[in-house]
Design a protein around this motif. Structure first.
Motif, PDB file in Angstrom:
ATOM      1  N   ALA B  24     -26.655  23.861 -41.826  1.00  0.00           N
ATOM      2  CA  ALA B  24     -27.147  23.267 -43.075  1.00  0.00           C
ATOM      3  C   ALA B  24     -26.857  21.770 -43.110  1.00  0.00           C
ATOM      4  O   ALA B  24     -27.680  20.985 -43.593  1.00  0.00           O
ATOM      5  N   LEU B  25     -25.703  21.365 -42.586  1.00  0.00           N
ATOM      6  CA  LEU B  25     -25.411  19.938 -42.541  1.00  0.00           C
ATOM      7  C   LEU B  25     -26.407  19.219 -41.641  1.00  0.00           C
ATOM      8  O   LEU B  25     -26.832  18.102 -41.928  1.00  0.00           O
ATOM      9  N   GLY B  26     -26.765  19.850 -40.543  1.00  0.00           N
ATOM     10  CA  GLY B  26     -27.769  19.267 -39.661  1.00  0.00           C
ATOM     11  C   GLY B  26     -29.108  19.139 -40.362  1.00  0.00           C
ATOM     12  O   GLY B  26     -29.783  18.109 -40.280  1.00  0.00           O
ATOM     13  N   LEU B  27     -29.492  20.182 -41.076  1.00  0.00           N
ATOM     14  CA  LEU B  27     -30.768  20.136 -41.797  1.00  0.00           C
ATOM     15  C   LEU B  27     -30.727  19.091 -42.894  1.00  0.00           C
ATOM     16  O   LEU B  27     -31.715  18.411 -43.177  1.00  0.00           O
ATOM     17  N   ASN B  28     -29.561  18.936 -43.506  1.00  0.00           N
ATOM     18  CA  ASN B  28     -29.445  17.943 -44.559  1.00  0.00           C
ATOM     19  C   ASN B  28     -29.692  16.543 -44.017  1.00  0.00           C
ATOM     20  O   ASN B  28     -30.259  15.692 -44.693  1.00  0.00           O
ATOM     21  N   MET B  29     -29.256  16.331 -42.785  1.00  0.00           N
ATOM     22  CA  MET B  29     -29.495  15.015 -42.203  1.00  0.00           C
ATOM     23  C   MET B  29     -30.990  14.772 -42.050  1.00  0.00           C
ATOM     24  O   MET B  29     -31.471  13.649 -42.156  1.00  0.00           O
ATOM     25  N   GLN B  30     -31.756  15.811 -41.821  1.00  0.00           N
ATOM     26  CA  GLN B  30     -33.191  15.625 -41.639  1.00  0.00           C
ATOM     27  C   GLN B  30     -33.938  15.656 -42.966  1.00  0.00           C
ATOM     28  O   GLN B  30     -34.738  14.778 -43.266  1.00  0.00           O
ATOM     29  N   TRP B  31     -33.658  16.671 -43.771  1.00  0.00           N
ATOM     30  CA  TRP B  31     -34.374  16.825 -45.028  1.00  0.00           C
ATOM     31  C   TRP B  31     -33.720  16.020 -46.137  1.00  0.00           C
ATOM     32  O   TRP B  31     -34.368  15.268 -46.840  1.00  0.00           O
ATOM     33  N   GLY B  32     -32.424  16.196 -46.296  1.00  0.00           N
ATOM     34  CA  GLY B  32     -31.744  15.540 -47.405  1.00  0.00           C
ATOM     35  C   GLY B  32     -31.730  14.031 -47.254  1.00  0.00           C
ATOM     36  O   GLY B  32     -31.962  13.290 -48.200  1.00  0.00           O
ATOM     37  N   PHE B  33     -31.479  13.561 -46.049  1.00  0.00           N
ATOM     38  CA  PHE B  33     -31.373  12.116 -45.852  1.00  0.00           C
ATOM     39  C   PHE B  33     -32.731  11.442 -45.756  1.00  0.00           C
ATOM     40  O   PHE B  33     -32.907  10.344 -46.242  1.00  0.00           O
ATOM     41  N   ALA B  42     -34.514  27.262 -36.362  1.00  0.00           N
ATOM     42  CA  ALA B  42     -34.157  28.345 -35.438  1.00  0.00           C
ATOM     43  C   ALA B  42     -34.301  27.900 -33.988  1.00  0.00           C
ATOM     44  O   ALA B  42     -33.548  28.336 -33.120  1.00  0.00           O
ATOM     45  N   GLY B  43     -35.270  27.031 -33.729  1.00  0.00           N
ATOM     46  CA  GLY B  43     -35.470  26.559 -32.365  1.00  0.00           C
ATOM     47  C   GLY B  43     -34.282  25.771 -31.849  1.00  0.00           C
ATOM     48  O   GLY B  43     -33.820  25.979 -30.721  1.00  0.00           O
ATOM     49  N   PHE B  44     -33.765  24.863 -32.664  1.00  0.00           N
ATOM     50  CA  PHE B  44     -32.622  24.050 -32.240  1.00  0.00           C
ATOM     51  C   PHE B  44     -31.365  24.904 -32.150  1.00  0.00           C
ATOM     52  O   PHE B  44     -30.527  24.719 -31.260  1.00  0.00           O
ATOM     53  N   VAL B  79     -25.241  20.255 -27.585  1.00  0.00           N
ATOM     54  CA  VAL B  79     -25.517  19.140 -28.492  1.00  0.00           C
ATOM     55  C   VAL B  79     -26.541  18.185 -27.880  1.00  0.00           C
ATOM     56  O   VAL B  79     -27.498  17.761 -28.529  1.00  0.00           O
ATOM     57  N   ILE B  80     -26.320  17.884 -26.603  1.00  0.00           N
ATOM     58  CA  ILE B  80     -27.217  16.923 -25.969  1.00  0.00           C
ATOM     59  C   ILE B  80     -28.629  17.478 -25.827  1.00  0.00           C
ATOM     60  O   ILE B  80     -29.620  16.805 -26.138  1.00  0.00           O
ATOM     61  N   ILE B  81     -28.719  18.717 -25.345  1.00  0.00           N
ATOM     62  CA  ILE B  81     -30.052  19.277 -25.128  1.00  0.00           C
ATOM     63  C   ILE B  81     -30.792  19.444 -26.450  1.00  0.00           C
ATOM     64  O   ILE B  81     -31.989  19.154 -26.560  1.00  0.00           O
ATOM     65  N   ALA B  82     -30.084  19.900 -27.466  1.00  0.00           N
ATOM     66  CA  ALA B  82     -30.734  20.025 -28.779  1.00  0.00           C
ATOM     67  C   ALA B  82     -31.168  18.664 -29.290  1.00  0.00           C
ATOM     68  O   ALA B  82     -32.247  18.509 -29.871  1.00  0.00           O
ATOM     69  N   GLY B  83     -30.317  17.673 -29.063  1.00  0.00           N
ATOM     70  CA  GLY B  83     -30.669  16.328 -29.488  1.00  0.00           C
ATOM     71  C   GLY B  83     -31.900  15.818 -28.750  1.00  0.00           C
ATOM     72  O   GLY B  83     -32.794  15.194 -29.344  1.00  0.00           O
ATOM     73  N   LEU B  84     -31.972  16.102 -27.453  1.00  0.00           N
ATOM     74  CA  LEU B  84     -33.134  15.674 -26.670  1.00  0.00           C
ATOM     75  C   LEU B  84     -34.401  16.353 -27.173  1.00  0.00           C
ATOM     76  O   LEU B  84     -35.465  15.732 -27.269  1.00  0.00           O
ATOM     77  N   LEU B  85     -34.267  17.623 -27.488  1.00  0.00           N
ATOM     78  CA  LEU B  85     -35.416  18.336 -28.040  1.00  0.00           C
ATOM     79  C   LEU B  85     -35.884  17.669 -29.344  1.00  0.00           C
ATOM     80  O   LEU B  85     -37.070  17.477 -29.581  1.00  0.00           O
ATOM     81  N   GLY B  86     -34.907  17.299 -30.158  1.00  0.00           N
ATOM     82  CA  GLY B  86     -35.240  16.603 -31.398  1.00  0.00           C
ATOM     83  C   GLY B  86     -35.931  15.288 -31.121  1.00  0.00           C
ATOM     84  O   GLY B  86     -36.878  14.899 -31.806  1.00  0.00           O
ATOM     85  N   ALA B 201     -30.088  13.229 -34.747  1.00  0.00           N
ATOM     86  CA  ALA B 201     -28.722  13.558 -35.138  1.00  0.00           C
ATOM     87  C   ALA B 201     -28.654  14.964 -35.733  1.00  0.00           C
ATOM     88  O   ALA B 201     -27.777  15.771 -35.391  1.00  0.00           O
ATOM     89  N   GLY B 202     -29.594  15.255 -36.625  1.00  0.00           N
ATOM     90  CA  GLY B 202     -29.614  16.579 -37.232  1.00  0.00           C
ATOM     91  C   GLY B 202     -29.811  17.665 -36.194  1.00  0.00           C
ATOM     92  O   GLY B 202     -29.164  18.716 -36.238  1.00  0.00           O
ATOM     93  N   SER B 203     -30.715  17.413 -35.246  1.00  0.00           N
ATOM     94  CA  SER B 203     -30.957  18.416 -34.208  1.00  0.00           C
ATOM     95  C   SER B 203     -29.708  18.663 -33.388  1.00  0.00           C
ATOM     96  O   SER B 203     -29.377  19.807 -33.040  1.00  0.00           O
ATOM     97  N   ALA B 204     -29.007  17.605 -33.043  1.00  0.00           N
ATOM     98  CA  ALA B 204     -27.792  17.741 -32.240  1.00  0.00           C
ATOM     99  C   ALA B 204     -26.760  18.594 -32.977  1.00  0.00           C
ATOM    100  O   ALA B 204     -26.100  19.458 -32.379  1.00  0.00           O
ATOM    101  N   ILE B 205     -26.627  18.352 -34.265  1.00  0.00           N
ATOM    102  CA  ILE B 205     -25.675  19.132 -35.058  1.00  0.00           C
ATOM    103  C   ILE B 205     -26.051  20.608 -35.046  1.00  0.00           C
ATOM    104  O   ILE B 205     -25.202  21.500 -34.917  1.00  0.00           O
ATOM    105  N   MET B 206     -27.353  20.867 -35.162  1.00  0.00           N
ATOM    106  CA  MET B 206     -27.789  22.265 -35.119  1.00  0.00           C
ATOM    107  C   MET B 206     -27.461  22.884 -33.764  1.00  0.00           C
ATOM    108  O   MET B 206     -27.109  24.068 -33.671  1.00  0.00           O
ATOM    109  N   GLY B 207     -27.562  22.067 -32.701  1.00  0.00           N
ATOM    110  CA  GLY B 207     -27.201  22.570 -31.386  1.00  0.00           C
ATOM    111  C   GLY B 207     -25.753  23.010 -31.342  1.00  0.00           C
ATOM    112  O   GLY B 207     -25.411  24.040 -30.747  1.00  0.00           O
TER     113      GLY B 207
END
Lengths: 287, 319, 234
Positions: B24-33, B42-44, B79-86, B201-207
């Motif tokens: 949720a914190l990761g999503l907040n960085m994308q949606w909330g911020f 779910a993908g990340f 973290v890195i791979i999820a971030g790269l995907l993002g 950043a949000g994607s990495a957190i989700m990773g």
């Protein structure tokens, strides 16, 4: 190889017809209400299941699932708009997206609760396919394509010959001017949902006939639906026809080189390509 | 009910709250911020989980593995791979309007799910990937309680980082972009770049959340990353708790997981086994209705967003 | 007794008020023109009257009714038609469909109404199946005004009807507007072609910074040296 191509083209036309109906609904809704309706796939599925329910209760022949599903889905669409979407679009239109995502899940869960999680079928009985050499055509395929053509023509007549249809096009074209001209926005919106729901249900019933019914059937087809709508130029119902056929053919023909499970990925790739190269869609026209 | 059973349940409960809190914190960085609709959480989540699993598991005939790396390497990889995907998705969708980003994220998540389900050589498909170890077994921390400590540390760390980000000049620019993009662009801010940074950043957190899940559960299957569990729950958590708000993200995780587990309790107690999937669907329906109710009545969530101080410890900027 | 009376209007979109106490009135069979520099609030004045901009203070009375709170989509029923400056036709609809949309709310014979519009704009009849978006600026303007006239309005509001038109078309447009007034319709117009507009208007208002500063008959405003220098380019 040529045989395979022709066979897959036939499947592609069938799938394309189904996608077209769904994509038209998405484009109509986007054109008027300005949001991507993520519950559209599950609305399709609900239409298919309502049709199934009607058949189970009435015992009537299979094609009666179509009007039953269409009426049911149209009613559900109106309820959704009145109960949820209308209030949200007045206050915070930006969250319509996430709301529709939630509605998608509600519809899917309702399907699972009432009809169970396993695969079901419309009982069409044993169908003898027609054979032209090595090419196989199911009679159902022909009916599906014909029914789609009829529905598209009906929609065209609605949009061009009726007052409400023209008002729908007017609102989609220029919302502000429509209001200034005194066009009754809420009534047009209601008709948009009726049309969207009917077409979605028709697509769902036909998808169920072509393949089978399964609670995830709507979500699985959502990506291809949006791909079709976007490729045709989202908000342009006539573009959705070209988009639907293109995506359907691409998805089926791609199985010559790609595993069938990845068909949605093909639709997605084409959609991304369209977004990057030509965001306004492939069909030329003023919008 | 035995005390030990209750404690064990409580630990597992809190671990999930922590993992979902991080998502949720990761999503907040994308949606909330920045107001970016990521409907492919779910993908990340999955990418993080499977990356860490592949990096840390032993050789196996069933799936890619054998790197045998340490837990921390697995986490870093996730973290890195999820971030790269993002980054990849963000670059494609950077200039597109909201709806298109949402569709693209749905697409990515679905394709990832297809890959995870079909590419047996990679993930063992639907049979799942097993044998993912708990970390720090050497110091005896591989019990559930030990893992809970680990998760708590992770939550605190992530929360600290995102809160700092929120109050930083970077965070203020993000909020300006979210609230009035044209104005922000007019003062020369490269809107697309800031959005992309927040998305990555949000994607990495989700990773990270995914990696933690993999090492706690020890077993991964595509089922766990279906849109309901991987995306929908996280969104409901963020909206119920208060979007735009890191505290809200964590509170939402607690509240919604409580409701989710609570309904599980009730339905498994009262619903006959044959109707188990229907009961599950009923629970999803309830959460879905909860979301609509919140969106209609109190869309800002339990904890509404408060603007951070203009200067540390200083006065508030009027909203 | 005036058809339209706007008194002491203050209003704007959030932030500060654009209108700062503007007033005007209009009778049946009158052409009233609003002129003034850019940003004076001319278009805003019309939008406020039509309900497209919130009014914070003051009132607008039309046909003895206070219409401050009436929404734009309900104005048509009261006999007020509005033609915005930009995007004033449905580009993907044909000429005839555009006109039909103008009379959407009304019952009664559509064909009669269409024929009346075609009498005023004969060229539109020839082009009635053409897509409005593909027409020239002048033709589009005709469609826009025609759409508004479909309801047989009591008051027609035009926002810069001659913007972007050639001198010949400008004259034609003003001629037509005179013809519309002679049908008994009150016309309220915002115009940049101030000189020409005042020549054919019955009365005019000069607006600056949200207020109606000068008000007189068209002829007298034209003859006024001060106004000529400030607003009409000498």
């Amino acid at each position: 190889m040529l045989i395979d191509v022709i066979q897959l083209t036939i499947y592609g036309i069938v799938l394309g017809s189904i996608l077209t109906l769904g994509a038209i609904g998405i484009s109509l809704i986007f054109g008027i209400l300005r949001f991507a309706h993520f519950a559209h796939g599950d609305l399709m599925a609900l239409g298919a299941y309502i049709g199934l329910g009607f058949l189970t209760v009435s015992g009537w022949p299979v094609w009666f699932a179509l009007p039953a599903g269409m009426m049911g889905a149209a009613a559900v669409a109106i309820v959704l708009d009145q109960a949820v979407y209308r209030r949200i679009r007045r206050t915070q239109p930006v969250i319509l997206l996430i709301s529709s995502f939630g509605i998608a899940l509600i519809l899917r869960s309702a399907i699972q609760i009432f009809w169970g999680p396993s695969v079901q079928n419309y009982s069409t009985g044993i169908q003898l396919p027609w054979r032209l050499g090595d090419i196989v055509i199911n009679p159902d395929h022909v009916w599906i394509v014909l029914a789609s053509v009829v529905l598209v023509i009906a929609m065209h007549l609605f949009l061009t010959r009726t007052r409400m249809g023209k008002a729908l096009r007017a609102m989609s074209d220029n919302m502000d001017l429509a209001l200034v001209s005194g066009i009754p926005a809420e009534r047009v919106i209601m008709w948009t949902w009726v049309m969207g729901g009917c077409l979605a249900a028709a697509a769902g019933v036909m998808l169920g006939m072509d393949t089978r019914l399964h609670p995830m059937m709507g979500w699985n087809v959502l990506l291809p639906l949006f791909a079709a709508a976007i490729v045709g130029g989202i908000g342009r119902p006539y573009g959705a026809i070209a988009g639907g056929m293109l995506i359907g053919l691409a998805m089926e023909l791609s199985t010559l080189v790609i595993e069938p499970s990845y068909k949605p990925a093909v639709a997605f790739a084409i959609m991304v390509l369209a977004l990057v190269i030509r965001p306004q869609g492939i069909v030329r026209g003023a919008h | 009910m035995e005390i030990a059973g209750l404690v064990s349940y409580g630990v597992s409960f809190l671990i999930f709250v922590g993992i979902y809190g991080i998502l949720a914190l990761g999503l907040n960085m994308q949606w909330g911020f920045t107001g970016q609709f990521n409907i492919g959480v779910a993908g990340f989540f999955a990418v993080g989980a499977y990356s860490s699993a592949i990096l840390t598991t032993a050789v196996s005939p069933n799936h890619l593995g054998g790197f045998g790396q340490h837990f921390l390497v697995g986490v870093a990889g996730a973290v890195i791979i999820a971030g790269l995907l993002g980054l990849l998705i963000g670059l494609i969708t950077a200039r597109l309007r909201t709806d298109y980003l949402a569709i693209a994220t749905i697409g990515i998540a679905e394709i990832l799910r297809l890959i995870v389900t079909n590419e047996d050589w990679l993930t063992n498909g639907v049979r799942g990937m097993a044998g993912i170890d708990r970390p720090f077994s050497i110091i005896g921390m591989d019990s559930a309680a030990g893992f809970l400590v680990l998760v708590c540390l992770a939550v605190v760390l992530v929360f600290f980082l995102v809160e700092r980000a929120r109050c930083s000049p970077w965070g203020r620019v993000l909020r300006a972009i979210r609230d009035n993009e044209t104005a922000a662009a007019a003062v020369g801010k490269n809107v697309a770049r800031f959005r992309l940074e927040a998305f990555v950043a949000g994607s990495a957190i989700m990773g990270l959340g995914g990696a933690l899940y993999a090492h706690y559960y020890g077993f991964l299957s595509p089922e766990a990353f279906m849109p309901v569990y991987g995306t929908f729950l996280v969104w409901v958590m963020l909206i119920v708790g208060g979007s735009g708000n890191n505290r809200g993200a964590l509170l939402g995780a607690l509240v919604v997981w409580l409701i989710w587990s609570g309904t599980d309790f009730v339905t498994s107690a009262f619903v006959p086994d044959g109707l188990a999937t229907q009961a599950g669907a009923l629970r999803v329906l309830l959460i879905g209705v909860l979301l609509q109710v919140i969106l209609l009545t109190r869309p800002q969530g339990i904890l509404p967003e408060k603007a951070p101080p203009l200067t540390p410890g200083g006065g508030r900027r009027p909203r | 007794m005036n058809l339209l009376q706007a008194t002491d209007l203050f209003g704007g979109y959030g932030g500060g008020d654009i209108l700062q106490g503007a007033c005007l009135h209009l009778d049946k069979e009158e052409i009233v023109v609003i002129i003034g520099p850019n940003g004076a609030g001319k278009s805003s004045m019309m939008k406020a009257i039509f309900g497209l901009m919130p009014i914070r203070r003051g009132e607008v009375i039309f046909n003895d009714e206070n219409i401050n709170r009436v929404r734009p989509e309900d104005m048509v029923q009261r006999g007020i038609a509005y033609v915005p400056q930009e995007r004033n036709v449905f580009s993907t609809l044909t000429v005839q469909e555009n006109l039909e949309m103008g009379a959407y709310q009304l019952s009664g014979s559509l064909n009669e109404r269409l024929e009346r519009i075609y009498e005023i704009f004969p060229k539109l009849k020839d082009r009635r199946r053409q897509q409005a978006g593909l027409m020239s600026g002048g033709e589009r303007q005709m469609v826009a005004i025609g759409r508004a006239l479909m309801i047989d309005p009591l008051l027609l509001m035009l926002d810069e009807p001659t913007a972007g038109l050639s001198p010949l078309l400008i004259s034609e447009t003003f001629d037509r507007i005179r013809g519309i007034r002679d049908l008994g319709i009150g016309v309220l117009m915002v115009e940049q072609n101030a000189r020409q507009a005042l020549t054919m208007a019955d009365r005019g208002y000069v607006m600056t910074t949200g207020m109606t500063r000068f008000h007189d008959t068209g002829a007298k405003l034209l003859a006024n040296r001060e106004i000529a220098e400030m607003f009409l380019g000498g």
